[in-house]
Design a protein around this motif. Sequence first.
Motif, PDB file in Angstrom:
ATOM      1  N   PRO A   1      -7.163   3.943   3.204  1.00  0.00           N
ATOM      2  CA  PRO A   1      -6.813   4.138   1.747  1.00  0.00           C
ATOM      3  C   PRO A   1      -7.307   5.530   1.375  1.00  0.00           C
ATOM      4  O   PRO A   1      -8.391   5.847   1.727  1.00  0.00           O
ATOM      5  N   VAL A   2      -6.445   6.071   0.596  1.00  0.00           N
ATOM      6  CA  VAL A   2      -6.994   7.436  -0.082  1.00  0.00           C
ATOM      7  C   VAL A   2      -8.007   6.762  -1.180  1.00  0.00           C
ATOM      8  O   VAL A   2      -7.674   6.329  -2.231  1.00  0.00           O
ATOM      9  N   PRO A   3      -9.280   7.695  -1.217  1.00  0.00           N
ATOM     10  CA  PRO A   3     -10.075   7.347  -2.352  1.00  0.00           C
ATOM     11  C   PRO A   3      -9.713   7.845  -3.775  1.00  0.00           C
ATOM     12  O   PRO A   3      -9.100   8.981  -3.864  1.00  0.00           O
ATOM     13  N   ARG A   4      -9.673   7.353  -4.813  1.00  0.00           N
ATOM     14  CA  ARG A   4      -9.264   7.375  -6.122  1.00  0.00           C
ATOM     15  C   ARG A   4     -10.099   8.682  -6.578  1.00  0.00           C
ATOM     16  O   ARG A   4     -11.291   8.691  -6.628  1.00  0.00           O
ATOM     17  N   LYS A   5      -9.557   9.559  -7.212  1.00  0.00           N
ATOM     18  CA  LYS A   5     -10.391  10.752  -7.888  1.00  0.00           C
ATOM     19  C   LYS A   5     -10.953  10.376  -9.132  1.00  0.00           C
ATOM     20  O   LYS A   5     -10.635   9.515  -9.840  1.00  0.00           O
TER      21      LYS A   5
ATOM     22  N   ARG B   1      -6.833   6.824  30.538  1.00  0.00           N
ATOM     23  CA  ARG B   1      -7.360   5.860  31.534  1.00  0.00           C
ATOM     24  C   ARG B   1      -6.288   4.852  32.104  1.00  0.00           C
ATOM     25  O   ARG B   1      -6.444   4.604  33.111  1.00  0.00           O
ATOM     26  N   HIS B   2      -5.809   4.308  31.027  1.00  0.00           N
ATOM     27  CA  HIS B   2      -4.998   3.084  31.387  1.00  0.00           C
ATOM     28  C   HIS B   2      -3.379   3.214  31.134  1.00  0.00           C
ATOM     29  O   HIS B   2      -2.733   2.178  31.676  1.00  0.00           O
ATOM     30  N   ALA B   3      -2.836   3.953  30.403  1.00  0.00           N
ATOM     31  CA  ALA B   3      -1.558   3.928  30.010  1.00  0.00           C
ATOM     32  C   ALA B   3      -0.631   4.316  31.071  1.00  0.00           C
ATOM     33  O   ALA B   3       0.578   3.786  31.127  1.00  0.00           O
ATOM     34  N   GLY B   4      -0.926   5.347  31.937  1.00  0.00           N
ATOM     35  CA  GLY B   4      -0.166   5.772  32.892  1.00  0.00           C
ATOM     36  C   GLY B   4       1.087   6.690  32.382  1.00  0.00           C
ATOM     37  O   GLY B   4       2.198   6.479  32.683  1.00  0.00           O
ATOM     38  N   ALA B   5       0.673   7.444  31.350  1.00  0.00           N
ATOM     39  CA  ALA B   5       1.754   8.025  30.297  1.00  0.00           C
ATOM     40  C   ALA B   5       1.765   9.263  30.912  1.00  0.00           C
ATOM     41  O   ALA B   5       1.100  10.007  31.450  1.00  0.00           O
ATOM     42  N   THR B   6       2.847  10.066  30.509  1.00  0.00           N
ATOM     43  CA  THR B   6       3.166  11.368  30.553  1.00  0.00           C
ATOM     44  C   THR B   6       3.393  12.220  29.454  1.00  0.00           C
ATOM     45  O   THR B   6       3.016  13.340  29.388  1.00  0.00           O
ATOM     46  N   ARG B   7       3.151  11.582  28.107  1.00  0.00           N
ATOM     47  CA  ARG B   7       3.292  12.235  26.970  1.00  0.00           C
ATOM     48  C   ARG B   7       2.354  11.328  25.974  1.00  0.00           C
ATOM     49  O   ARG B   7       2.597  10.077  25.989  1.00  0.00           O
ATOM     50  N   ALA B   8       1.894  11.948  24.994  1.00  0.00           N
ATOM     51  CA  ALA B   8       1.213  11.387  23.810  1.00  0.00           C
ATOM     52  C   ALA B   8       1.460  12.170  22.683  1.00  0.00           C
ATOM     53  O   ALA B   8       1.639  13.325  22.652  1.00  0.00           O
ATOM     54  N   GLU B   9       1.507  11.474  21.433  1.00  0.00           N
ATOM     55  CA  GLU B   9       1.485  12.152  20.245  1.00  0.00           C
ATOM     56  C   GLU B   9       0.656  11.523  19.254  1.00  0.00           C
ATOM     57  O   GLU B   9       0.259  10.490  19.134  1.00  0.00           O
ATOM     58  N   VAL B  10      -0.131  12.795  18.546  1.00  0.00           N
ATOM     59  CA  VAL B  10      -0.832  12.453  17.224  1.00  0.00           C
ATOM     60  C   VAL B  10      -0.197  12.859  16.069  1.00  0.00           C
ATOM     61  O   VAL B  10       0.235  13.714  15.961  1.00  0.00           O
ATOM     62  N   GLY B  11      -0.194  11.549  15.355  1.00  0.00           N
ATOM     63  CA  GLY B  11       0.715  12.016  13.731  1.00  0.00           C
ATOM     64  C   GLY B  11      -0.343  11.620  12.951  1.00  0.00           C
ATOM     65  O   GLY B  11      -1.190  10.552  12.803  1.00  0.00           O
ATOM     66  N   LEU B  12      -0.285  12.526  11.621  1.00  0.00           N
ATOM     67  CA  LEU B  12      -1.226  12.158  10.510  1.00  0.00           C
ATOM     68  C   LEU B  12      -0.132  12.441   9.387  1.00  0.00           C
ATOM     69  O   LEU B  12       0.349  13.596   9.069  1.00  0.00           O
ATOM     70  N   ARG B  13       0.138  11.253   8.515  1.00  0.00           N
ATOM     71  CA  ARG B  13       0.871  11.596   7.456  1.00  0.00           C
ATOM     72  C   ARG B  13       0.424  10.524   6.352  1.00  0.00           C
ATOM     73  O   ARG B  13      -0.405   9.775   6.228  1.00  0.00           O
ATOM     74  N   ARG B  14       0.899  11.157   4.880  1.00  0.00           N
ATOM     75  CA  ARG B  14       0.513  10.500   3.652  1.00  0.00           C
ATOM     76  C   ARG B  14       1.640   9.188   3.513  1.00  0.00           C
ATOM     77  O   ARG B  14       2.990   9.687   3.683  1.00  0.00           O
ATOM     78  N   ALA B  15       1.366   8.177   3.002  1.00  0.00           N
ATOM     79  CA  ALA B  15       2.226   6.966   2.745  1.00  0.00           C
ATOM     80  C   ALA B  15       1.664   6.394   1.408  1.00  0.00           C
ATOM     81  O   ALA B  15       0.997   5.651   1.499  1.00  0.00           O
ATOM     82  N   GLY B  16       1.982   6.980   0.327  1.00  0.00           N
ATOM     83  CA  GLY B  16       1.626   6.364  -0.972  1.00  0.00           C
ATOM     84  C   GLY B  16       0.044   6.819  -1.283  1.00  0.00           C
ATOM     85  O   GLY B  16      -0.384   7.744  -1.247  1.00  0.00           O
ATOM     86  N   ASP B  17      -0.575   5.506  -1.392  1.00  0.00           N
ATOM     87  CA  ASP B  17      -1.906   5.813  -1.480  1.00  0.00           C
ATOM     88  C   ASP B  17      -2.892   5.566  -0.203  1.00  0.00           C
ATOM     89  O   ASP B  17      -4.023   5.388  -0.213  1.00  0.00           O
ATOM     90  N   THR B  18      -2.026   5.829   0.918  1.00  0.00           N
ATOM     91  CA  THR B  18      -2.939   5.622   2.058  1.00  0.00           C
ATOM     92  C   THR B  18      -2.492   6.921   2.981  1.00  0.00           C
ATOM     93  O   THR B  18      -1.516   7.537   2.753  1.00  0.00           O
ATOM     94  N   VAL B  19      -3.396   7.019   4.011  1.00  0.00           N
ATOM     95  CA  VAL B  19      -3.151   8.108   5.179  1.00  0.00           C
ATOM     96  C   VAL B  19      -3.044   7.352   6.470  1.00  0.00           C
ATOM     97  O   VAL B  19      -3.819   6.335   6.731  1.00  0.00           O
TER      98      VAL B  19
END
Length: 317
Positions: free
Chosen positions: A311-315, A242-260
């Motif tokens: 935060p990743v929930p602790r087991k 709607r607002h960005a006027g972009a031609t490309r977008a990226e969706v990333g999902l990664r783990r960083a220590g105790d967080t996602v």
Amino acid sequence: MSLYWRIFGLNAVVLGTATALLLLAPVTVSVPVLLTEAVVLVGGLGVMLVANAALLRIGLAPLVRLTRLMTTVDLLRPGQRLSVRGHGEVAELITTFNAMLERLEGERAASSARALLAQETERRRIAQELHDEVGQSMTAILLGLKRAADEAPEPLRGELQQAQEITRASLDEVRRLVRRLRPGVLDDLGLVSALTSLATEFATHTGLRVLRRFDSDLPALDHETELVLYRVVQEGLTNVARHAGATRAEVGLRRAGDTVVLAVTDDGRGLGAAAEGAGIRGMRERALFVGASLDIVPVPPGGTEIRLTVPVPRKQP
């Protein structure tokens, strides 16, 4: 020492020092006052005023910081606190304000959680009604039009076939709305498959190129967290279209220590100095729901990144 006595003590020190200088120094004032004496008196008065102003600024600085925070605090950006130094009325006031702010953030998070749960329940209800009632009715209309078109002569057959195509397109739109309201693939196949499907559908309808970068070692998340991640990507991609006027977008999902870390990045014009709209405020409320933090940062040379750190929930042992 109370604020009153602190201010009184500062002024007493300044005035006492000035009085001591006048009493002990071998200086007299002529009548009429000589120019050199007037210069000394005015200079001494200036020194006293500057010293008094400096001491008052130091003493009242915590109140200035408190006022600044009170005018800029945002409950959707939790964790803003003032440091408490020493004792007395000012320290007690800052401690009380910090406690009030923590209580308000907790109440805001609880109310946001209730509102979001009610919203998702209403989304599921509407999606179910669209699927069961509107979708089935349109399917029945589509079948009736097909039977009528098979038996109708020309040119009526062509008109009925055109009505079939319009009804089929409307049925596809209803199904798309159902998927947006209730992502069944999230319940059936998991977060990565749901985000893949969402990105593919977004690229198909907008024509933008959508890249996906998902780590293979993502931890297991509870359903509420996965739903928040899905909704943030959904809203983020909608804002890009709607607002960005972009031609490309990226969706990333990664783990960083105790967080996602979830990141939705585009190459558009960026936010600039624009105020946050309802979409971003809604994402911040969803972040509060799962104890996550949401950051919106510019991406050089142009574009924006929406970053959600969960935060990743602790087991349980």
